[in-house]
Design a protein around this motif. Structure first.
Motif, mmCIF file in Angstrom:
data_model
loop_
_atom_site.group_PDB
_atom_site.id
_atom_site.type_symbol
_atom_site.label_atom_id
_atom_site.label_comp_id
_atom_site.label_asym_id
_atom_site.label_seq_id
_atom_site.Cartn_x
_atom_site.Cartn_y
_atom_site.Cartn_z
ATOM 1 N N UNK A 155 2.688 -4.914 7.274
ATOM 2 C CA UNK A 155 2.046 -3.939 7.385
ATOM 3 C C UNK A 155 1.964 -2.733 6.249
ATOM 4 N N UNK A 156 3.642 -2.686 6.196
ATOM 5 C CA UNK A 156 3.899 -2.037 4.762
ATOM 6 C C UNK A 156 3.452 -2.615 3.134
ATOM 7 N N UNK A 157 2.977 -3.818 3.339
ATOM 8 C CA UNK A 157 3.082 -4.451 1.948
ATOM 9 C C UNK A 157 1.595 -4.109 1.791
ATOM 10 N N UNK A 158 0.294 -3.966 2.898
ATOM 11 C CA UNK A 158 -1.480 -4.297 2.669
ATOM 12 C C UNK A 158 -1.567 -1.904 2.702
ATOM 13 N N UNK A 159 -0.426 -1.947 2.954
ATOM 14 C CA UNK A 159 -0.356 0.055 2.527
ATOM 15 C C UNK A 159 -0.116 -0.093 1.348
#
Length: 482
Positions: free
Chosen positions: A306-310
């Motif tokens: 999730x953090x990579x995508x954000x």
């Protein structure tokens, strides 16, 4: 159409710098190349912008609405537009990829990023190379164009072909290191002839026109991705189908609970102050002193995804597997309870990474966008589910037994309203077609051809013929005089 100063006819620089160009041709695009591209686009006007202030690319009409500022393709004004929309939501004849990996200053293929040149070389060796490449002379970033068979969509921009184009663009862009925030509207113009120091230098590579489906298939084969296959009936009985759907629902509910917990953590962004985290990992416990290692590792990998995508970074297998292994190691360190480390084999970890990537990219939350879910039943199976069970089809037949019942009357009323709206939409479209023909005649003194109207309005030939007949517009017969 005149050319920029750096594009003097017949001049090249690849002989001066004997370096790797990724098998790209270093000959600047000329008049004939640009005319061929315009012919393939099949447009009489293009929406352009002179600079990055795209608000100035729109005009306010008399009724107060905003309309795009259009330029005729043979006008000098288009040559002054550094940005142009080569596609719109209803029509596309090119595929555009904005590659965000910086190279060096210079504006030639040799100045591209080494990774980008290597991948261009792989594409060209498989006859999948771009038709045009535009290079930023300041930082070596670039945009690439592929010529495709024209595809169309409805007024809302929806069609299976547009969905296929989006998939091909995403697959190609992700492999080349594209700019994930590129809106695929305004792109650098291959027709710009001004003297801006940041104007892209364009190089025509080939005139190949490709089918989007074939291009996507070849790309997936080259990159080792799974090919799409039409879902087939996979259950031998109705009971097996119902049980499979129940198990999927239970799995989805478990994932939803886990995902909501992860999103709650992400929303806070206070990991460094959270006393429940151990080395940045939230360890789940089976009991005091015994950690749930696999659950902890999967949850942390999902959170990392999730953090990579954000942050707009790529969801690579390596990044997700590294997060999984690190969280597993932390859980083993603080809660082994006498157990040896039992990391799953690499093949299972790669499968886990694909699952995490699927969960993240198809998340339905407001934070991450997108739609869900994997493992859906086919349309035929969904219809079977709708009529299976103790009531199912018997209940539906009972409702329709009396054609004058409230249920039947209500559904017929809804159908009548839908038909009226559909007929109204047809009349609106017919008026738009007639207005287009009349407006073109007022401005140019002659009617456009039916193919031109089809390209501009995104409708079929029979639709245009019916609209012209209703409006009483008669097009001249025979060939146009030269």
């Amino acid at each position: 159409m005149s050319l920029p100063n750096d594009y003097a006819a017949g001049t090249t620089r690849h002989a001066e710098v004997p370096s790797f160009t990724g098998d790209l041709d270093d000959t600047p695009a000329g008049y004939t190349d640009r005319d061929a591209l315009l012919s393939h686009l099949g447009r009489q006007v293009l929406h352009g912008s002179r600079g990055r202030d795209f608000a100035s690319a729109y005009i306010t009409t008399k009724d107060g609405t905003r309309a795009p500022r259009m330029y005729r393709v043979d006008s000098d004004a288009l040559e002054k537009c550094e940005y142009v929309q080569l596609t719109n939501k209803q029509y596309a004849s090119v595929l555009v990829v904005d590659i965000d990996l910086p190279g060096t200053a210079g504006g030639h293929p040799v100045n591209l990023n080494d990774e980008v040149k290597e991948k261009f070389s792989q594409l060209i060796s498989r006859h999948l190379g771009p038709a045009w490449v535009g290079i930023n002379p300041v930082n070596g970033k670039c945009q690439a164009l592929w010529l495709i068979d024209p595809i169309y969509a409805d007024v809302g921009g929806q069609s299976p072909h547009m969905a296929l184009l989006a998939a091909a663009t995403h697959t190609l862009g992700q492999w080349l290191g594209h700019d994930s925030h590129f809106a695929h509207r305004f792109s650098r113009s291959p027709f710009y002839t001004g003297d801006s120091p940041t104007a892209y230098r364009w190089y025509r590579q080939n005139h190949a026109v490709r089918r989007v489906g074939d291009l996507l298939k070849d790309l997936r084969t080259m990159t080792g991705q799974e090919q799409y296959s039409k879902p087939r009936q996979q259950f031998s009985s109705g009971r097996e189908l119902i049980n499979a759907v129940k198990s999927r629902r239970e799995e989805a509910q478990r994932f939803k609970a886990l995902s909501e917990g992860v999103e709650a953590e992400l929303a806070g962004e206070l990991d460094q102050y959270d006393p429940e985290l151990t080395q940045g990992v939230r360890v789940l416990w089976i009991r005091a002193g015994r950690a749930a290692r696999d659950e902890t590792a999967f949850r942390h990998a999902l959170k990392t995804g999730y953090r990579l995508r954000q942050s707009g970074q790529r969801l690579t297998d390596a990044a997700i597997i590294d997060a999984y292994e690190r969280a597993y190691g932390v859980a083993q360190e603080v809660g082994a309870d006498g157990r040896k480390a039992e990391l799953p084999p690499m093949r299972d970890r790669q499968t886990m990474a694909r699952r995490v990537r699927g969960y993240v990219t198809t998340s339905k939350s407001e934070v991450h966008g997108g739609s869900s879910v994997s493992g859906q039943v086919t349309s035929s199976e969904r219809k079977a589910l709708a009529t299976m069970g103790r009531r199912g089809g018997k209940k539906a037949a009972e409702r329709w037994k009396d054609p004058n019942s409230d249920y039947a009357t209500e559904l017929r009323t809804k159908l009548q309203g839908a038909n009226e709206r559909r007929a109204l939409t047809g009349r609106v479209t017919a008026r738009q077609i007639a207005n287009f023909f009349d407006d073109t005649f007022i401005q140019t003194g002659e009617y456009p051809s039916i193919p031109q109207a089809m390209n501009e309005l995104g409708v079929s030939r029979p639709t245009i013929s019916r609209a012209l007949k209703t409006a009483g517009i008669q097009l001249p017969r025979g060939r146009k005089k030269k």
